[in-house]
Design a protein around this motif. Structure first.
Motif, PDB file in Angstrom:
ATOM      1  N   MET A  52       0.595  -1.219  -0.194  1.00  0.00           N
ATOM      2  CA  MET A  52      -0.140  -0.418   0.246  1.00  0.00           C
ATOM      3  C   MET A  52       0.759   1.187   0.195  1.00  0.00           C
ATOM      4  N   ASP A  53       0.554   2.087  -1.027  1.00  0.00           N
ATOM      5  CA  ASP A  53       1.492   3.475  -1.228  1.00  0.00           C
ATOM      6  C   ASP A  53       0.721   4.167   0.399  1.00  0.00           C
ATOM      7  N   THR A  54       2.187   4.837   0.954  1.00  0.00           N
ATOM      8  CA  THR A  54       2.928   5.458   3.037  1.00  0.00           C
ATOM      9  C   THR A  54       1.499   6.457   2.346  1.00  0.00           C
ATOM     10  N   LYS A  55       1.606   7.170   1.703  1.00  0.00           N
ATOM     11  CA  LYS A  55       0.388   8.480   1.744  1.00  0.00           C
ATOM     12  C   LYS A  55      -1.451   7.944   1.708  1.00  0.00           C
ATOM     13  N   ILE A  56      -1.164   6.805   1.020  1.00  0.00           N
ATOM     14  CA  ILE A  56      -2.944   5.943   1.335  1.00  0.00           C
ATOM     15  C   ILE A  56      -3.013   5.510   2.477  1.00  0.00           C
ATOM     16  N   LYS A  57      -1.504   5.005   2.984  1.00  0.00           N
ATOM     17  CA  LYS A  57      -2.199   4.737   4.616  1.00  0.00           C
ATOM     18  C   LYS A  57      -2.150   5.752   5.131  1.00  0.00           C
ATOM     19  N   ASN A  58      -1.059   6.265   5.237  1.00  0.00           N
ATOM     20  CA  ASN A  58      -1.689   7.744   6.497  1.00  0.00           C
ATOM     21  C   ASN A  58      -2.969   8.312   6.451  1.00  0.00           C
ATOM     22  N   ILE A  59      -3.199   8.634   5.061  1.00  0.00           N
ATOM     23  CA  ILE A  59      -4.634   9.102   4.797  1.00  0.00           C
ATOM     24  C   ILE A  59      -5.639   8.755   6.056  1.00  0.00           C
ATOM     25  N   SER A  60      -5.752   6.635   5.534  1.00  0.00           N
ATOM     26  CA  SER A  60      -6.597   5.566   5.803  1.00  0.00           C
ATOM     27  C   SER A  60      -6.576   5.778   7.298  1.00  0.00           C
ATOM     28  N   SER A  61      -5.414   6.057   7.962  1.00  0.00           N
ATOM     29  CA  SER A  61      -5.058   6.143  10.011  1.00  0.00           C
ATOM     30  C   SER A  61      -5.594   7.312   9.998  1.00  0.00           C
ATOM     31  N   LEU A  62      -5.340   8.104   9.508  1.00  0.00           N
ATOM     32  CA  LEU A  62      -6.072   9.258   9.783  1.00  0.00           C
ATOM     33  C   LEU A  62      -7.888   9.874   9.751  1.00  0.00           C
ATOM     34  N   VAL A  63      -8.210   8.767   8.574  1.00  0.00           N
ATOM     35  CA  VAL A  63      -9.864   8.949   8.563  1.00  0.00           C
ATOM     36  C   VAL A  63      -9.954   7.853   9.930  1.00  0.00           C
ATOM     37  N   ASN A  64      -9.399   6.602  10.415  1.00  0.00           N
ATOM     38  CA  ASN A  64      -9.844   5.764  11.164  1.00  0.00           C
ATOM     39  C   ASN A  64      -9.953   6.575  12.250  1.00  0.00           C
ATOM     40  N   TYR A  65      -8.587   7.609  12.384  1.00  0.00           N
ATOM     41  CA  TYR A  65      -8.650   8.194  14.520  1.00  0.00           C
ATOM     42  C   TYR A  65     -10.188   8.915  13.684  1.00  0.00           C
ATOM     43  N   LEU A  66     -10.103   9.951  12.908  1.00  0.00           N
ATOM     44  CA  LEU A  66     -11.209  10.877  13.077  1.00  0.00           C
ATOM     45  C   LEU A  66     -12.485   9.823  13.431  1.00  0.00           C
ATOM     46  N   LEU A  67     -12.892   8.877  12.490  1.00  0.00           N
ATOM     47  CA  LEU A  67     -13.931   8.071  12.786  1.00  0.00           C
ATOM     48  C   LEU A  67     -13.743   7.278  14.019  1.00  0.00           C
TER      49      LEU A  67
END
Length: 84
Positions: free
Chosen positions: A1-16
């Motif tokens: 998985m692309d690092t940028k996508i992984k970081n965005i996914s981490s942010l999304v999960n944090y906020l959710l």
């Protein structure tokens, strides 16, 4: 998985994981500076106004932002529609 996508996914999960508006607001205030938060709020307004069909120049005038900022939002909106 692309690092940028992984970081965005981490942010999304944090906020959710926030369970109410107060927690969300607190998290956003912890993550972003006041100017970053203002910029995101403006971008959200731009997207909402574009979806309503308000002309770009009128949006720029009403929000006190540059036309380039509104055009950037318009381009992002077009890209997201193309992905669908």
């Amino acid at each position: 998985m692309d690092t940028k996508i992984k970081n965005i996914s981490s942010l999304v999960n944090y906020l959710l994981a926030r369970t109410n508006p107060e927690e969300m607001e607190q998290s956003l205030n912890e993550l972003l500076t006041a100017s970053e938060l203002d910029e995101i709020v403006n971008r959200l307004q731009i997207i909402k106004m574009l979806k309503k069909g308000i002309p770009q120049r009128k949006i720029a005038e009403e929000l006190g932002v540059g036309i380039a900022t509104v055009t950037r939002g318009s381009n992002a909106l077009k890209k997201s529609r193309e992905k669908k």
